[in-house]
Design a protein around this motif. Sequence first.
Motif, short mmCIF file in Angstrom:
data_model
loop_
_atom_site.label_atom_id
_atom_site.label_comp_id
_atom_site.label_asym_id
_atom_site.label_seq_id
_atom_site.Cartn_x
_atom_site.Cartn_y
_atom_site.Cartn_z
N ILE A 167 0.89 10.89 -4.18
CA ILE A 167 -0.44 10.51 -4.68
C ILE A 167 -1.42 11.48 -4.05
O ILE A 167 -1.91 11.27 -2.94
N THR A 168 -1.70 12.58 -4.73
CA THR A 168 -2.50 13.67 -4.17
C THR A 168 -3.60 14.08 -5.14
O THR A 168 -3.47 13.89 -6.35
N GLY A 169 -4.68 14.64 -4.56
CA GLY A 169 -5.76 15.16 -5.38
C GLY A 169 -6.53 14.10 -6.14
O GLY A 169 -7.00 14.35 -7.25
N ASN A 170 -6.69 12.91 -5.56
CA ASN A 170 -7.40 11.82 -6.20
C ASN A 170 -8.58 11.38 -5.34
O ASN A 170 -8.58 11.58 -4.12
N PRO A 171 -9.60 10.76 -5.93
CA PRO A 171 -10.73 10.23 -5.14
C PRO A 171 -10.40 8.90 -4.47
O PRO A 171 -11.18 7.94 -4.54
N LEU A 172 -9.28 8.84 -3.84
CA LEU A 172 -8.82 7.63 -3.15
C LEU A 172 -9.45 7.61 -1.76
O LEU A 172 -9.22 8.50 -0.96
N SER A 173 -10.27 6.60 -1.46
CA SER A 173 -11.04 6.59 -0.21
C SER A 173 -10.56 5.57 0.81
O SER A 173 -10.76 5.78 2.00
N ASP A 174 -9.95 4.51 0.36
CA ASP A 174 -9.59 3.43 1.29
C ASP A 174 -8.15 3.03 1.06
O ASP A 174 -7.68 2.97 -0.08
N LEU A 175 -7.45 2.76 2.16
CA LEU A 175 -6.07 2.29 2.09
C LEU A 175 -6.02 0.92 2.76
O LEU A 175 -5.87 0.82 3.98
N PRO A 176 -6.16 -0.14 1.99
CA PRO A 176 -6.23 -1.48 2.58
C PRO A 176 -4.85 -1.99 2.98
O PRO A 176 -3.82 -1.39 2.66
N ALA A 177 -4.85 -3.10 3.67
CA ALA A 177 -3.59 -3.73 4.05
C ALA A 177 -2.81 -4.14 2.81
O ALA A 177 -3.38 -4.66 1.85
N GLY A 178 -1.51 -3.87 2.82
CA GLY A 178 -0.67 -4.21 1.69
C GLY A 178 -0.80 -3.27 0.51
O GLY A 178 -0.37 -3.61 -0.60
N ALA A 179 -1.38 -2.08 0.72
CA ALA A 179 -1.49 -1.12 -0.38
C ALA A 179 -0.12 -0.71 -0.90
O ALA A 179 0.05 -0.43 -2.09
N PHE A 180 0.87 -0.70 0.00
CA PHE A 180 2.26 -0.41 -0.38
C PHE A 180 3.10 -1.60 0.06
O PHE A 180 3.57 -1.65 1.19
N PRO A 181 3.29 -2.59 -0.82
CA PRO A 181 4.03 -3.81 -0.42
C PRO A 181 5.47 -3.48 -0.01
O PRO A 181 6.21 -2.83 -0.76
N ALA A 182 5.84 -3.93 1.15
CA ALA A 182 7.18 -3.65 1.64
C ALA A 182 8.25 -4.33 0.81
O ALA A 182 9.36 -3.81 0.65
N GLN A 183 7.95 -5.50 0.22
CA GLN A 183 8.95 -6.21 -0.57
C GLN A 183 9.25 -5.46 -1.87
O GLN A 183 10.39 -5.43 -2.32
N ARG A 184 8.22 -4.87 -2.47
CA ARG A 184 8.42 -4.17 -3.74
C ARG A 184 8.88 -2.73 -3.56
O ARG A 184 9.41 -2.12 -4.49
N LEU A 185 8.66 -2.15 -2.38
CA LEU A 185 9.02 -0.74 -2.15
C LEU A 185 9.93 -0.64 -0.92
O LEU A 185 9.58 -0.02 0.09
N PRO A 186 11.11 -1.22 -0.98
CA PRO A 186 11.97 -1.26 0.21
C PRO A 186 12.59 0.09 0.55
O PRO A 186 13.02 0.28 1.70
N ASP A 187 12.64 1.02 -0.41
CA ASP A 187 13.32 2.30 -0.18
C ASP A 187 12.36 3.48 -0.06
O ASP A 187 12.81 4.62 0.03
N LEU A 188 11.05 3.25 -0.06
CA LEU A 188 10.09 4.34 0.02
C LEU A 188 10.20 5.05 1.37
O LEU A 188 9.86 4.48 2.42
N ALA A 189 10.67 6.30 1.35
CA ALA A 189 10.92 7.05 2.58
C ALA A 189 9.96 8.20 2.79
O ALA A 189 9.71 8.60 3.92
N SER A 190 9.43 8.78 1.70
CA SER A 190 8.54 9.93 1.80
C SER A 190 7.26 9.64 1.03
O SER A 190 7.30 9.37 -0.17
N LEU A 191 6.12 9.70 1.74
CA LEU A 191 4.83 9.37 1.14
C LEU A 191 3.87 10.52 1.40
O LEU A 191 3.57 10.86 2.55
N ASN A 192 3.39 11.13 0.32
CA ASN A 192 2.45 12.24 0.41
C ASN A 192 1.11 11.80 -0.14
O ASN A 192 0.94 11.56 -1.33
N LEU A 193 0.11 11.68 0.77
CA LEU A 193 -1.24 11.28 0.41
C LEU A 193 -2.24 12.40 0.71
O LEU A 193 -3.43 12.14 0.95
N SER A 194 -1.81 13.63 0.71
CA SER A 194 -2.67 14.75 1.08
C SER A 194 -3.67 15.06 -0.03
O SER A 194 -3.45 14.76 -1.19
#
Length: 403
Positions: free
Chosen positions: A93-120
């Motif tokens: 998720i890059t190059g977007n006007p994303l300003s805030d990352l609240p609690a639960g933005a990436f739910p652990a129950q729905r994304l159990p295998d997410l290993a690499s996250l690029n927010l640059s």
Amino acid sequence: AARSRPPPRRAARSRRRPKGKVACGAGPGAMPGRGALCLGLLLPVLLGCASAQPGGCPALCECSEPARTVKCVNRNLTAVPPDLPPYVRSLFITGNPLSDLPAGAFPAQRLPDLASLNLSGNHLRTMEAGSLALPALRQLDLSGNALVSFSPQAFGEGGSPLEELLLRGALRDHGVLLSLAALLQSGALRNLSRLELADNGLLLLPAGMFTALPALRLLDLSNNSLVGLRNVSFQGLGQLQSLNLSDNSLGVLWNSTLAQFRSLPTLRHIVLRHNAWVCDCAIEDLVAWLKESNQVEGKEALTCASPDKMLGKALLKINGSDLNCSVPIDLPSQLQTSYVFLGIVLALIGAIFLLVLYLNRKGIKKWMHNIRDACRDHMEGYHYRYEINADPRLTNLSSNSDV
């Protein structure tokens, strides 16, 4: 008899198609264009079935289920898509006007295998507690954001398996640096093996910032404005292999820091190029260490930035005669000696002054009496004039003094 026989019916005409069935093929009896009609009827059904499957791709993203990758690049997103597929392992998720990352933005129950996250390359400013509490997260890239708030509990309460954290150009605010130091010191990222803090304009690092990172192997502090490392401890980095200190404002590395470098058994790659080395007597320890150590990459290219007489001279070619350091310089002890000497001088001057006063006590007493008498006579004159001015008779008398 022959004429009375009815003509035989053709077998083909006796075959009737079952009611309610339509032939969509291209064989005999199929109507022209009926195949295209059937395809047009089936296509919406197929698309509806596909969209109804669980784990569909968000509308503004590109997904690859075989590669388990989702890319939401330059899509003007202001929030994390809530319908990310559960199979995702690498998320961009890059190059977007994303300003805030609240609690639960990436739910652990729905994304159990997410290993690499690029927010640059977003506009992230706040990282709230629990916003990155993912059980399988190994790589996180927050480079190119303008963070002003980074909660020490961003990875949850129980710690994180994170191994790589990239923060290039994301720590311009001093408060964020202190929050990151608190996060690292808490032990929540004990599995961290790669930490990039380059391009942040850092002047000084908080004391003990890296003491709780026993698995760290690569530390990148390049392209900052570091002026010293005296308050930085590398003692807890037993697995450190690479340290990049290039493009900073280091003038000297003191013997305490050099001793830490010697004590790290796996540290074999140190980069020190493009620093403002001050070639005076304080650099002797650094020069001696460079001549005996094999840890520094490209040490032959390290040169003096000041003073003018040493400008451009290679550090490895500096000798004791170039520095003229026959007597070791200890600035604190010199200041202490100067203060003691100044105190002695002031005490001596005070004693002489008191002695002069004592020897001339009689003359001083007579001088004081004379001053007292002069003041008294002066005051009596003022009193006499006041009496004359206050009495009208004496005033007329003084005005007609010729009578």
